[in-house]
Design an enzyme around this catalytic site. Structure first.
Site, mmCIF file in Angstrom:
data_model
loop_
_atom_site.group_PDB
_atom_site.id
_atom_site.type_symbol
_atom_site.label_atom_id
_atom_site.label_comp_id
_atom_site.label_asym_id
_atom_site.label_seq_id
_atom_site.Cartn_x
_atom_site.Cartn_y
_atom_site.Cartn_z
ATOM 1 N N TYR A 1 44.100 21.854 51.078
ATOM 2 C CA TYR A 1 42.719 21.365 51.196
ATOM 3 C C TYR A 1 42.474 20.719 52.560
ATOM 4 O O TYR A 1 41.362 20.712 53.058
ATOM 5 C CB TYR A 1 42.388 20.387 50.063
ATOM 6 C CG TYR A 1 42.550 21.019 48.705
ATOM 7 C CD1 TYR A 1 41.670 22.015 48.273
ATOM 8 C CD2 TYR A 1 43.604 20.669 47.866
ATOM 9 C CE1 TYR A 1 41.829 22.623 47.032
ATOM 10 C CE2 TYR A 1 43.767 21.269 46.629
ATOM 11 C CZ TYR A 1 42.883 22.239 46.220
ATOM 12 O OH TYR A 1 43.046 22.844 44.997
ATOM 13 N N HIS B 1 37.416 32.093 46.004
ATOM 14 C CA HIS B 1 38.743 32.549 45.572
ATOM 15 C C HIS B 1 38.642 33.941 44.951
ATOM 16 O O HIS B 1 39.437 34.827 45.239
ATOM 17 C CB HIS B 1 39.321 31.597 44.511
ATOM 18 C CG HIS B 1 39.724 30.251 45.020
ATOM 19 N ND1 HIS B 1 40.602 30.077 46.057
ATOM 20 C CD2 HIS B 1 39.398 28.994 44.609
ATOM 21 C CE1 HIS B 1 40.795 28.772 46.264
ATOM 22 N NE2 HIS B 1 40.070 28.098 45.405
ATOM 23 N N HIS C 1 32.664 27.438 45.984
ATOM 24 C CA HIS C 1 34.088 27.291 46.312
ATOM 25 C C HIS C 1 34.937 28.215 45.424
ATOM 26 O O HIS C 1 35.763 28.991 45.918
ATOM 27 C CB HIS C 1 34.520 25.827 46.130
ATOM 28 C CG HIS C 1 35.992 25.624 46.280
ATOM 29 N ND1 HIS C 1 36.577 25.306 47.482
ATOM 30 C CD2 HIS C 1 37.016 25.740 45.391
ATOM 31 C CE1 HIS C 1 37.886 25.221 47.323
ATOM 32 N NE2 HIS C 1 38.179 25.487 46.065
ATOM 33 N N GLU C 2 34.739 28.120 44.133
ATOM 34 C CA GLU C 2 35.569 28.913 43.207
ATOM 35 C C GLU C 2 35.349 30.411 43.419
ATOM 36 O O GLU C 2 36.288 31.194 43.417
ATOM 37 C CB GLU C 2 35.272 28.530 41.757
ATOM 38 C CG GLU C 2 35.661 27.098 41.393
ATOM 39 C CD GLU C 2 37.090 26.746 41.747
ATOM 40 O OE1 GLU C 2 37.956 27.638 41.760
ATOM 41 O OE2 GLU C 2 37.347 25.569 42.044
ATOM 42 N N HIS D 1 46.110 17.329 40.768
ATOM 43 C CA HIS D 1 47.084 18.166 41.474
ATOM 44 C C HIS D 1 48.502 17.592 41.447
ATOM 45 O O HIS D 1 49.455 18.336 41.645
ATOM 46 C CB HIS D 1 46.626 18.397 42.917
ATOM 47 C CG HIS D 1 45.283 19.067 43.005
ATOM 48 N ND1 HIS D 1 44.124 18.424 42.659
ATOM 49 C CD2 HIS D 1 44.920 20.321 43.387
ATOM 50 C CE1 HIS D 1 43.092 19.248 42.833
ATOM 51 N NE2 HIS D 1 43.550 20.396 43.272
ATOM 52 N N GLU E 1 41.518 28.331 50.025
ATOM 53 C CA GLU E 1 40.567 27.257 49.716
ATOM 54 C C GLU E 1 39.342 27.287 50.637
ATOM 55 O O GLU E 1 38.284 26.788 50.272
ATOM 56 C CB GLU E 1 41.259 25.894 49.839
ATOM 57 C CG GLU E 1 42.427 25.693 48.882
ATOM 58 C CD GLU E 1 42.051 25.881 47.418
ATOM 59 O OE1 GLU E 1 40.891 25.651 47.056
ATOM 60 O OE2 GLU E 1 42.940 26.291 46.631
ATOM 61 N N HIS F 1 39.349 20.819 35.178
ATOM 62 C CA HIS F 1 39.405 20.916 36.633
ATOM 63 C C HIS F 1 39.141 22.376 37.040
ATOM 64 O O HIS F 1 39.803 23.296 36.562
ATOM 65 C CB HIS F 1 40.747 20.434 37.176
ATOM 66 C CG HIS F 1 40.714 20.300 38.667
ATOM 67 N ND1 HIS F 1 40.332 19.133 39.291
ATOM 68 C CD2 HIS F 1 40.947 21.195 39.647
ATOM 69 C CE1 HIS F 1 40.348 19.322 40.599
ATOM 70 N NE2 HIS F 1 40.715 20.561 40.843
ATOM 71 N N ALA F 2 38.176 22.570 37.936
ATOM 72 C CA ALA F 2 37.712 23.912 38.270
ATOM 73 C C ALA F 2 38.826 24.775 38.859
ATOM 74 O O ALA F 2 39.629 24.300 39.662
ATOM 75 C CB ALA F 2 36.558 23.827 39.267
HETATM 76 O O1 X8Z Z 1 40.841 21.293 43.324
HETATM 77 C C1 X8Z Z 1 39.891 21.635 44.009
HETATM 78 C C2 X8Z Z 1 39.060 22.852 43.600
HETATM 79 C C3 X8Z Z 1 39.860 23.838 42.851
HETATM 80 S S1 X8Z Z 1 40.923 24.749 43.881
HETATM 81 C C4 X8Z Z 1 37.931 22.421 42.711
HETATM 82 N N1 X8Z Z 1 39.529 20.906 45.089
HETATM 83 C C5 X8Z Z 1 40.258 19.721 45.506
HETATM 84 C C6 X8Z Z 1 40.099 18.566 44.525
HETATM 85 O O2 X8Z Z 1 39.264 18.668 43.605
HETATM 86 O O3 X8Z Z 1 40.792 17.564 44.672
HETATM 87 C C7 X8Z Z 1 38.423 21.210 45.987
HETATM 88 C C8 X8Z Z 1 38.394 20.081 46.969
HETATM 89 C C9 X8Z Z 1 39.696 19.359 46.836
HETATM 90 ZN ZN ZN Z 2 40.010 25.986 45.276
#
Ligand code: X8Z
Ligand code: ZN
Length: 609
Positions: free
Chosen positions: A518, A383, A379-380, A508, A407, A349-350
């Site tokens: 988000y 940060h 996106h990354e 998450h 975010e 997960h990024a």
């Molecule tokens: O978790 C993330 C990023 C890392 S902060 C890739 N996002 C959420 C997800 O993947 O559920 C970005 C959009 C929503």
């Molecule tokens: Zn992020």
């Protein structure tokens, strides 16, 4: 962004000067005089020094664990996190001692930050923080290392996500969805203990439960935060319902009544995404029947132009340097993880990291060459550029104005970077299509930016209910799916049994990363984008604006970023946009032409579910 447990410093936004109603202040020590301002300042100085050191240790431990998951790295991370949590609890309680001391505004803000810094607090009972850290590591590992068997291959979530993007056989999408959600079952027996340990810690800090602590991060009383989320939802719900109605009809046309009925919820596994949170992968199914279409396929262009993971990240970096930001340091390129290692379990997960809270910036991704990851790179990096912009702030202010800001920075970059104008400028497409492609473009964007809204709202609604004891372990999955139905209008492909733990199928939840961020980001990013386009003097439709290369806008953006969390977030917002409140009018304005088009398409359909 990657947050260690303590990087509370990282996770929390600052609260106003005085404790909120929901966060009780410990009883005043009877006859003792309030400690002095000098004592408060010394206390804060010690906290900043100690936390900076512990945070770096936790970050390094987390980096090693997430890029090489073994029993040993789990052990090391749990130890580091438990020590950070203990210190965080000690400083949070210590900070409350100065509630009645008159101090300067900077010290006051730091004290308030310390009180609400932790994400999962533990009580000071010996062993509590260690048990909590062990459970957290176990949940993470189940998520990152689980594999399921699809056609004889053992696939991780990273593989399954890719598969779901393109699989169009509904029996197969159902199999993938069910097997992955079933893989979260072992989390079910662990989660209640995580909840009770963290709640025990939250209560010791004066919060009714962990959810109340999370809601206290937004420079307003927790109840007002909940109301703010609802107000925003009222603004955007009609647009979501319009999109849902249109997409459901297209899915019905493709799959027939037996798979996707004309009415009721959308079957979650048909959306091209494991959680039905972004629907961009099914653009091919839902694209407008007539007209010229998007005019290009970004994934195909990336492949055709020989993009590899490094080139994706370099291209992302270029967006920021063209706005006047300094290039990323050499160590970023040496230490980041761009691709999935072949020989070990990692967290794919990024995430973006600031390991030493100064210059050691990194991303950790398992990049695929497609439009989604092109966006995620921007996106990354948002940060990372934010982290560097605020690195000269004192330790406790080295964070986003709130977690939604963190975010939204890279998302703002991504909104620019996806425009055909920009794609042409960097040579990814030969010609930017004309206005006839606006509706397809906006539809494609809505499949990401509108589809995610109800999902981003409900993830923490579920956790708030769980932390508050309103949802008990027997009802974890039922309550989850009830919220999914209510807000997203989606349904699992099969009924889910009492032994399941469907929330744990989401990173998450397994990782205990708060999610309201988000939801906020999805709104803020359009506020940033509209403000940037106005500053650049853009007069056309918002969706065609790109401020790529505009150094004046970049300088103003940087002025907001470098504040970190030294000021309440409305001040940071105003610094760039002139607006003082979060407001969905920018996202509504952006999608207004699409909303009108969807309304026409949906004529005669019974929308809703
Ligand atoms: O978790 C993330 C990023 C890392 S902060 C890739 N996002 C959420 C997800 O993947 O559920 C970005 C959009 C929503
Ligand atoms: Zn992020």
């Amino acid at each position: 962004m990657k947050l260690s447990l303590l990087a509370a410093v990282a996770a929390a936004a600052l609260a106003p000067a005085l404790a909120h109603a929901e966060a009780a202040t410990p009883p005043a020590a009877s006859a003792q005089p309030a400690p002095t301002a000098a004592e408060a300042e010394a206390f804060v100085a010690d906290a900043e020094k100690t936390l900076a050191a512990l945070n770096e240790y936790s970050q390094r431990s987390a980096w090693v664990q997430e890029t090489y998951i073994t029993d040993d790295t789990n052990w090391l991370l749990a130890k580091a996190n438990s020590e950070s949590t203990d210190a965080g609890v000690r400083f949070a309680k210590g900070a409350a001692r100065f509630d009645h001391t008159v101090v300067d505004p900077v010290t006051r803000r730091k004290l308030e930050l310390l009180k609400r810094a932790l994400v999962l607090p533990a009580s000071s009972r010996p062993g509590a923080s260690k048990e909590l850290a062990d459970i957290s590591a176990q949940l993470d590992t189940i998520f990152a290392a689980s594999t399921v068997d699809i056609d004889g291959k053992a696939l991780t979530i990273n593989d399954l996500e890719q598969l779901l993007r393109t699989e169009r056989d509904p029996a197969k999408t159902r199999e993938i969805w069910v097997k992955w959600h079933d893989a979260a079952k072992p989390m079910r027996s662990l989660y209640p203990r995580l909840v009770s340990l963290s709640n025990e810690g939250a209560r010791e800090l004066g919060y009714p439960d962990t959810g109340a602590l999370w809601r206290s991060w937004y420079d307003m009383p927790p109840a007002q935060f909940e109301a703010t989320e609802e107000r925003l939802w009222t603004q955007v719900e009609p647009l979501y319902k319009n999109l849902h109605c249109y997409v459901r009809a297209k899915l019905n046309a493709k799959y027939g009544d037996a798979v996707q009925p004309k009415t009721g919820p959308i079957r979650a596994d048909l959306t091209g995404n494991m959680w039905a949170q972004s629907w961009g992968a099914i653009y091919d199914i839902v694209k407008p029947a007539d007209g010229p279409g998007l005019g290009y396929d970004l994934t195909q262009s990336l492949v055709a132009h020989g993009y590899d993971p490094m080139k994706m990240v370099k291209t992302g970096e270029n967006f920021y340097t063209a706005a006047g930001f300094a290039p990323l340091p050499d160590t970023f390129w040496k230490r980041s993880q761009f691709t999935k290692p072949r020989d070990r379990d990692v967290v794919c997960h990024a995430s973006a990291w600031d390991v030493d809270d100064k210059d050691d910036l990194r991303v950790k991704m398992c990049i695929h060459i497609n439009d989604e990851d092109f966006y995620t790179v921007h996106h990354e990096l948002g940060h990372n550029f934010y982290q560097r912009a605020y690195k000269d702030q004192p330790t406790l202010f080295r964070n986003g104005a709130n977690d939604g800001f963190h975010e939204a920075i890279g998302d703002y970059a991504g909104l620019n970077a996806l425009t055909p104008t920009y794609l042409k400028q960097i040579g990814l497409i030969d010609a930017a299509p004309g206005p006839e492609a606006d509706i397809p473009y906006l539809l494609n964007m809505a499949l990401e930016k509108v589809a995610i809204l109800p999902w981003a709202l409900l993830v923490d609604k579920w956790r708030w209910q769980v932390f508050a004891g309103q949802t008990t372990p027997e009802h974890y999955t039922d309550a989850w799916n009830a919220l999914r139905l209510k807000y997203q209008g989606v349904t699992p492909p099969v009924p889910r049994g009492p032994d399941t733990f469907d929330p744990g199928a989401k990173f998450h939840v397994a990782d205990s990363t708060p999610y309201a961020r988000y939801y906020l980001a999805d709104i803020y990013e359009f506020q940033f984008y509209r403000a940037a386009c106005r500053q650049a003097g853009w007069k056309g439709p918002l969706n065609r604006c790109s401020v790529y290369g505009n150094k004046d806008v970049g300088a103003r953006f940087n002025a907001m970023l470098k504040l970190g969390q030294s000021k309440p977030w409305p001040e940071a917002l105003a610094a760039f946009t002139g607006e003082h409140d979060i407001d969905a009018s920018a996202i509504s304005e952006y999608f207004a032409p699409l909303n009108a088009w969807l309304t026409r398409q949906n004529k005669g359909r019974a929308c809703g579910w």
